[in-house]
Design an enzyme around this catalytic site. Structure first.
Site, PDB file in Angstrom:
ATOM      1  N   SER A  70       0.838  -1.203   0.000  1.00 12.87           N
ATOM      2  CA  SER A  70       0.000   0.000   0.000  1.00 12.87           C
ATOM      3  C   SER A  70       0.869   1.247   0.000  1.00 12.87           C
ATOM      4  CB  SER A  70      -0.875   0.020   1.255  1.00 12.87           C
ATOM      5  OG  SER A  70      -0.094   0.404   2.379  1.00 12.87           O
ATOM      6  N   ASP A 177       1.340  -9.290  12.135  1.00 10.04           N
ATOM      7  CA  ASP A 177       2.445  -8.421  11.711  1.00 10.04           C
ATOM      8  C   ASP A 177       2.683  -7.317  12.738  1.00 10.04           C
ATOM      9  OD1 ASP A 177       4.502  -7.743  10.015  1.00 10.04           O
ATOM     10  OD2 ASP A 177       3.257  -6.605   8.620  1.00 10.04           O
TER      11      ASP A 177
END
Ligand code: ADP
Ligand code: MG
Length: 542
Positions: A70, A177
């Site tokens: 992103s 994450d």
């Protein structure tokens, strides 16, 4: 060259070469900056073009984050009556799977907006371009502030991280994450936000409906191995350019890996003839740590099945590589065990590194432990490994090889290790790395971790931690108070003097909590809720 010499002719000779160099450096930096600015401007224009409705609401000011998956922009908006609001716009790469995108959004909308979990304001889509609009939280760069945090700030940071983890774990979200760049921290305002659910998966009883449909990397690999149909959304290509080599501290996400699951990675021999490359098609892996002095070689297998389970080779065949650092052809023909593995190598729990198929919210707690290890030792990243077995060997140098092997047995993995390494005393380790002299328990600002940017354990150094921690910290890089970052808190700049407060009397509770977070056995590892009740946080309230 000639022209520049000519210009310098009038200048005193002694200074001209240096000045020349400074001028050249200055102008090349300026050029670089201009080039970058032009790139950002172009990207902003492209985003307006791809999602035109954004221009009705937002003024996009800057690009504040760019990953493989992103790009994040800072924008302002006049959303209600009152002052302009700052908004973060996350533009997801168009190749992301639609269900992945929807699941990320659902995590933010259902679990987000409280307890330090980022919320969402709007979402925009045009064709395959999706932009998530979130409240903007101005935040620090972890590395820049690591060594100026007071001990109390570290306590608050960890407490607030556990608050966020408790919240998402209650919803059955495994973040997968957890790392500093996904936990935004505004030091001045004491604000925190867990972001980036791009890798999240659901527990078996998840409350996030769409996470039930998110295919794990494991499932995807199983699908591709069985050559079954993979669901794809409209206009979501299944092939494309191979993504650029991922940074060692960057994330590996299943959605991007998906198109390449059929790719064969060849097994290559290293220079010494022994170094085996990890292969996507082997279930028995062998890897020598790429160190100058050979330190540890590790090998992971499924307990009790290493000589039996074979998909494409007859079960009767007995392998001849057991207890060696090689992978024999029989083992090479076995089907690879698949398990979720996405994340960032240095933050992966042992059960992730060894491909344990049943992974739980405990993997996020391990990652929180690695962050805590960085905060206590003043080193970031703490582990820097390019592959899972190196990462596992690095964990062994801290937690001990015997202990790691023992724990792996509990989740059905057998690890072979060529060398026995003892577990480190966490307090001693952190104090050494921080530059605390055990005889004079005082930190000096000179020494105090200004080698923070160097990993405590990297592949370039000898993996014996006992050797490593004697490495003197490097020179102060001078960038710890970086002002230029558009997303760092500029007005906090002057307050960031090294804060030694509390560091000369770190309580045992800190290392006890660290020990419980870095529990090699996920079944007994401390949970986020338990961590919040740990004596380390005794005077803090939820
Ligand atoms: P990626 O999936 O590319 O890692 P993230 O959601 O982690 O995307 O965002 C990348 C970076 O953008 C973050 O590390 C952070 O610096 C910045 N960022 C993301 N969300 C916000 C936000 N709401 N406010 C401020 N900065 C943000
Ligand atoms: Mg991220």
């Amino acid at each position: 060259m000639e022209a520049s010499l000519g210009i310098q002719m009038d200048e005193p000779m002694a200074f001209s070469p240096q000045r020349d160099r400074f001028q050249a450096e200055g102008s090349s930096k300026k050029n670089e900056q201009n080039f970058k600015l032009a790139g950002v401007k172009k990207d902003i224009e492209k985003l307006y073009e791809a999602v035109p409705q954004l221009s009705n609401v937002f003024k996009i000011k800057d690009k504040i984050g760019e990953g493989t998956f992103s790009s994040v922009y800072l924008a302002t908006a006049q959303l209600q009556v009152g002052p302009e609001e700052k908004i973060a716009l996350k533009h997801l790469i168009p190749t992301s799977h639609p269900i992945r995108i929807a699941a990320e959004l659902q995590c933010l909308t259902v679990a987000g907006g409280q307890d330090n979990v980022m919320g969402v304001k709007y979402c925009f889509r045009k064709n395959d371009h999706v932009v998530i609009a979130m409240p903007y939280l101005e935040h620090e760069s972890f590395l820049d502030i690591l060594n100026s945090l007071s001990f109390q700030e570290v306590r608050e940071y960890m407490f607030n991280l556990f608050k966020a983890l408790k919240r998402i774990h209650q919803f059955g979200i495994v973040h997968r994450d957890v790392k500093p760049s996904n936990f935004l921290y505004n030091r001045r305002l004491k604000k925190y936000a867990l972001v980036d659910f791009g890798l999240a998966q659901g527990t078996h009883d998840t409350k996030i409906e769409l996470l039930k449909f998110v295919q794990s990397e494991a499932q995807q690999e199983r699908c591709s191995q069985n050559k079954s149909h993979i669901i794809t959304g409209n206009k979501i290509p299944l092939s494309g350019p191979v993504p650029k080599e991922l940074d060692q501290q960057s994330t590996t996400k299943a959605s991007v890996k998906r198109p390449y699951t059929n790719a064969q990675i060849q097994i290559k021999q290293g220079k010494d003839g022994k170094l085996m490359k990890q292969s996507k098609t082997v279930d028995v892996l062998s890897r020598k740590l790429a160190t100058k002095k050979k330190a540890i070689s590790t090998k992971v297998m499924n307990s009790g099945v290493m000589r039996k389970t074979a998909s494409s080779c007859p079960a009767s065949l007995t392998c001849d590589c057991y207890a060696t650092d090689k992978v024999c052809s029989i083992c090479l023909s076995r089907r690879q065990q698949v398990a979720p593995r996405a994340g960032t190598p240095g933050f992966r729990a042992p059960e992730v590194l060894t491909k344990c198929p049943n992974q739980t919210t405990a993997i996020d707690m391990w990652s929180a432990g690695v962050i805590f290890l960085s905060l206590l030792s003043g080193r970031y990243p703490f582990y820097k490994a390019s592959d899972d077995l190196t990462a596992l060997a690095q964990i062994m140098t801290i937690r001990g090889s015997r202990e790691t092997i023992q724990a792996a047995k509990t989740f059905g993995k057998s690890i072979l290790c060529s060398k026995e390494v003892p577990a480190q005393d966490l307090r001693k380790l952190c104090e050494r790395l921080r530059g605390m002299d055990s005889n004079t328990p005082k930190l000096t600002s000179e020494v105090q971790g200004h080698a923070s940017h160097q990993p405590a354990i990297s592949e370039k150094t000898d993996h014996k931690a006992s050797h490593l921690i004697q490495t003197p910290p490097g020179q102060y890089s001078g960038n710890s108070l970086k002002k230029g970052d558009s997303n760092s808190c500029e007005h906090c700049f002057d307050e960031y003097n090294t804060n030694l407060e509390g560091w000369n009397e770190v309580p045992d509770e800190a290392y006890d909590l660290l020990d419980k977070l870095l529990d090699l056995n996920p079944a007994s590892r401390i949970t986020a809720e338990e961590a919040l009740w740990h004596p380390f946080f005794k005077d803090m309230s939820l």
